[in-house]
Scaffold this motif. Sequence first.
Motif, PDB file in Angstrom:
ATOM      1  N   ASN A   1      51.118  34.706  -3.468  1.00 31.46           N
ATOM      2  CA  ASN A   1      50.173  34.674  -2.360  1.00 31.46           C
ATOM      3  C   ASN A   1      49.052  35.703  -2.490  1.00 31.46           C
ATOM      4  O   ASN A   1      49.193  36.847  -2.051  1.00 31.46           O
ATOM      5  CB  ASN A   1      50.930  34.871  -1.053  1.00 31.46           C
TER       6      ASN A   1
ATOM      7  N   LYS B   1      47.230  30.093   3.487  1.00 30.78           N
ATOM      8  CA  LYS B   1      47.827  28.809   3.083  1.00 30.78           C
ATOM      9  C   LYS B   1      47.125  27.639   3.767  1.00 30.78           C
ATOM     10  O   LYS B   1      46.895  26.604   3.150  1.00 30.78           O
ATOM     11  CB  LYS B   1      49.313  28.783   3.433  1.00 30.78           C
TER      12      LYS B   1
ATOM     13  N   LEU C   1      52.414  24.221  -2.836  1.00 29.06           N
ATOM     14  CA  LEU C   1      52.287  25.307  -1.881  1.00 29.06           C
ATOM     15  C   LEU C   1      53.445  26.290  -2.001  1.00 29.06           C
ATOM     16  O   LEU C   1      53.263  27.492  -1.867  1.00 29.06           O
ATOM     17  CB  LEU C   1      52.189  24.759  -0.454  1.00 29.06           C
TER      18      LEU C   1
END
Length: 146
Positions: free
Chosen positions: A89, A130, A82
């Motif tokens: 992103n 996310k 992540l």
Amino acid sequence: MRLGDQLQRLREEKNMSGEELAQQINVSRQAVYKWENNKGYPDIQNLLRLSEIYETTIDELIKNDPTLQRKIDNNQDESKELDDEEMLNPGFYIGIVIIFLGIFLGIALGNLIVSTFLNIIGTLIICFYKDILRFLKNIKKDFNEQ
């Protein structure tokens, strides 16, 4: 020895009931039951409390449970993945494209409902990208485990 077995042994050595332990660390006795029967693991705060009560270290509690160690390793791998994704992103860009599409369609079609819907979807993607990825990865992981 698995963590649950070790927790039960340590509790019995202290001559404590599951209920007494639960009260001491402010959890339900069902939580203690789950831990001792290897149906779940205590979080880090509860591991700290347990190590204090049993006068041992967290390392001593978890080093003999390979299942827990694999789970910790998997969580670290997930968080690293992540972090890598944060650098790129795409959720922001996807959301912006959807918002502009909503604005364009709203002007071109004169349809305020479609425009508002797409703007909301775009904003949600920007804000929760996310979390959406995490959710989809968990589904994939669960699917692969079966």
